[in-house]
Write an enzyme that holds these catalytic residues in place. Structure first.
Site, PDB file in Angstrom:
ATOM      1  N   TYR A 138       0.823  -1.215   0.000  1.00  0.00           N
ATOM      2  CA  TYR A 138       0.000   0.000   0.000  1.00  0.00           C
ATOM      3  C   TYR A 138       0.860   1.269   0.000  1.00  0.00           C
ATOM      4  O   TYR A 138       0.368   2.355  -0.267  1.00  0.00           O
ATOM      5  CB  TYR A 138      -0.954   0.024   1.199  1.00  0.00           C
ATOM      6  CG  TYR A 138      -2.034  -1.045   1.167  1.00  0.00           C
ATOM      7  CD1 TYR A 138      -2.241  -1.812   0.030  1.00  0.00           C
ATOM      8  CD2 TYR A 138      -2.836  -1.277   2.271  1.00  0.00           C
ATOM      9  CE1 TYR A 138      -3.218  -2.786  -0.004  1.00  0.00           C
ATOM     10  CE2 TYR A 138      -3.825  -2.257   2.245  1.00  0.00           C
ATOM     11  CZ  TYR A 138      -4.000  -3.010   1.107  1.00  0.00           C
ATOM     12  OH  TYR A 138      -4.976  -3.969   1.074  1.00  0.00           O
TER      13      TYR A 138
ATOM     14  N   LYS B 268       3.890 -15.305   2.808  1.00  0.00           N
ATOM     15  CA  LYS B 268       3.806 -16.082   1.572  1.00  0.00           C
ATOM     16  C   LYS B 268       5.243 -16.379   1.157  1.00  0.00           C
ATOM     17  O   LYS B 268       5.697 -16.041   0.048  1.00  0.00           O
ATOM     18  CB  LYS B 268       3.037 -15.262   0.510  1.00  0.00           C
ATOM     19  CG  LYS B 268       2.695 -16.015  -0.748  1.00  0.00           C
ATOM     20  CD  LYS B 268       1.613 -17.048  -0.578  1.00  0.00           C
ATOM     21  CE  LYS B 268       1.378 -17.802  -1.874  1.00  0.00           C
ATOM     22  NZ  LYS B 268       0.582 -19.037  -1.709  1.00  0.00           N
TER      23      LYS B 268
ATOM     24  N   ASP C 291      -2.530 -18.224   2.465  1.00  0.00           N
ATOM     25  CA  ASP C 291      -3.679 -18.951   1.904  1.00  0.00           C
ATOM     26  C   ASP C 291      -4.205 -19.973   2.904  1.00  0.00           C
ATOM     27  O   ASP C 291      -5.417 -20.145   3.084  1.00  0.00           O
ATOM     28  CB  ASP C 291      -3.333 -19.595   0.544  1.00  0.00           C
ATOM     29  CG  ASP C 291      -1.902 -20.085   0.457  1.00  0.00           C
ATOM     30  OD1 ASP C 291      -1.144 -19.898   1.429  1.00  0.00           O
ATOM     31  OD2 ASP C 291      -1.535 -20.675  -0.569  1.00  0.00           O
TER      32      ASP C 291
ATOM     33  N   ASP D 133      -5.094  -6.737   6.040  1.00  0.00           N
ATOM     34  CA  ASP D 133      -6.322  -6.052   5.637  1.00  0.00           C
ATOM     35  C   ASP D 133      -7.385  -7.093   5.285  1.00  0.00           C
ATOM     36  O   ASP D 133      -8.531  -7.056   5.762  1.00  0.00           O
ATOM     37  CB  ASP D 133      -5.984  -5.172   4.412  1.00  0.00           C
ATOM     38  CG  ASP D 133      -7.099  -4.219   4.043  1.00  0.00           C
ATOM     39  OD1 ASP D 133      -8.085  -4.147   4.779  1.00  0.00           O
ATOM     40  OD2 ASP D 133      -6.978  -3.558   2.993  1.00  0.00           O
TER      41      ASP D 133
ATOM     42  N   ASP E 168     -10.755  -8.652   7.855  1.00  0.00           N
ATOM     43  CA  ASP E 168     -12.163  -8.546   7.461  1.00  0.00           C
ATOM     44  C   ASP E 168     -12.816  -9.932   7.472  1.00  0.00           C
ATOM     45  O   ASP E 168     -13.959 -10.095   7.901  1.00  0.00           O
ATOM     46  CB  ASP E 168     -12.303  -7.923   6.069  1.00  0.00           C
ATOM     47  CG  ASP E 168     -12.458  -6.404   6.153  1.00  0.00           C
ATOM     48  OD1 ASP E 168     -12.038  -5.842   7.173  1.00  0.00           O
ATOM     49  OD2 ASP E 168     -12.988  -5.802   5.211  1.00  0.00           O
TER      50      ASP E 168
END
Ligand code: NAD
Length: 356
Positions: free
Chosen positions: A142, A191, A223, A247, A251
């Site tokens: 970001y 990852k 994942d 992020d 959620d």
């Protein structure tokens, strides 16, 4: 104590839910002899409408010059097509960056009273969910270099995911220190089978795991984490991860608890200044109707008392008041079930304040 709080109500339901948190803070001030004074700054769409930018320089200075920041939410369809450089979310990224808010703490707790609101089966959530997501907030994709252009006759766009060692170490420390105050387990999410930034992340987390040898540690691929959160959320205590993974996962985790409207968050700097906000957005679909759930914002105010002001008893009092109100069966529309008593946003705030 006297504390100056910068209040960013924002857009959509932001003003409604923040007003309820201020109602609760005022009650805390009255009861425990503190004085909270508020300085209001426009942020997001409302600031774009008035000043042409999502936050003004003076507004940003006010955010820096206070004891803590309380935020509602920003954005809405009205500003979806404004120039990307002045989108409402730009102000959030700027505040996080300017205040050095590198650590985002998102506790995800299934209130037992709301167990039926969870989309997961009782056999999965029956043992409760109580996890803390520690998300890196000022690095990664970001904030990385953005490139757009044309290559081989077609358009391309690239976003860089970059982390330096010290950025990883300081967020890792927040996670290990938090775990020491909880069930002493850290799951570091990356990852590393694909990304170099994740391989550096893992190397530094392993060093910290040796230093914090009293804390149980594991690596989990992002994942797999997405899957485990649904299959067996009870296995997690503290999850630490980079900005974008955090992020998305936070959620996902919030949904396990039934309503995004219940979830608070804290964004911390290296000092005591923090920004506190519910994890949801501005919910334009229900704005202005006095039906939003203000509990995520009220619980964010409790986190402010705990993390920025060291008012532990006061923070506990708010959390207990929320619990008591839920125990008595009061629910806003998003968590309403048969046999419960439906209340508005402002009634919910008043109920919590009265419990104090
Ligand atoms: P959202 O979180 O605003 O809403 C998602 C759904 O949850 C909606 O159905 C909404 O009604 C419901 N909801 C959210 N908060 C609630 C509450 N307190 N009580 C009851 N129901 C609630 O997400 P979205 O619709 O994807 O985004 C709306 C706007 O918010 C967009 O402009 C987005 O960019 C912005 N946004 C802002 C933030 C922030 O300010 N931190 C975060 C996420 C999204």
């Amino acid at each position: 104590m006297n504390k100056v709080i910068t209040v960013l109500k924002g857009d959509g339901i932001g003003p409604e839910i923040v007003d309820e948190a201020l109602k609760v803070l005022d009650k805390i001030g009255e009861k425990y002899g503190h004085e909270f004074s508020y300085q209001y700054v426009d942020i997001g769409g409302c600031s774009i409408d008035q000043y042409g930018v999502p936050i003004t320089d003076e507004g940003m200075a006010t955010c820096k010059n206070c004891d803590s920041v309380l935020l509602g939410a920003v954005g809405g369809p009205k500003w979806d097509n404004v120039d990307p450089s002045v989108r409402p979310e730009k102000a959030l990224l700027a505040v996080r960056h300017e205040l050095g808010l590198f650590a985002n703490l998102r506790p995800t707790k299934l209130f037992p009273q709301l167990a039926d609101a969870s989309p997961l089966k009782q056999s999965i959530v029956g043992n409760g969910i109580d996890l803390l997501i520690v998300r890196e907030l000022t690095g990664g994709i970001y904030f990385g270099k953005r490139t757009t252009g044309e290559e081989n006759g077609e358009a391309f766009a690239a976003d860089e995911m970059k982390y330096s060692a010290h950025e990883i170490e300081r967020i890792g420390r927040v996670a290990f220190e938090s775990a020491r105050k909880r069930r002493k387990k850290v799951s570091s999410v990356d990852k590393a089978n694909v990304l170099d930034s994740s391989r550096l992340w893992r190397k530094i987390m392993h060093k910290l795991a040796e230093e914090y040898s009293d804390v149980e540690y594991e690596d989990v691929l992002v994942d797999n984490t997405a899957m485990q959160l649904i299959r067996n959320p009870g296995r997690f205590d503290v999850i630490v991860t980079e900005n974008m993974f955090g992020d998305i996962l936070s959620d996902e985790a919030s949904m396990l608890t039934g309503s995004i409207g219940m979830m608070p968050s804290a964004s911390l700097s290296e000092g005591s200044l923090g920004m506190y906000e519910p994890i949801h957005g501005s919910a334009p679909d229900i704005a202005g109707q006095n039906i939003a759930n203000p509990l995520g914002t009220i619980l964010s105010a409790a986190m402010m008392l705990r993390y920025s002001f060291d008012m532990l008893e006061e923070a506990d009092a708010i959390e207990e008041a929320v619990n008591a109100v839920l125990d008595e069966g009061y629910r806003t529309a998003d968590t309403m079930q048969d046999g419960m008593k439906r209340v508005s946003c402002s009634e919910m705030g008043t109920l919590v304040a009265d419990k104090l």
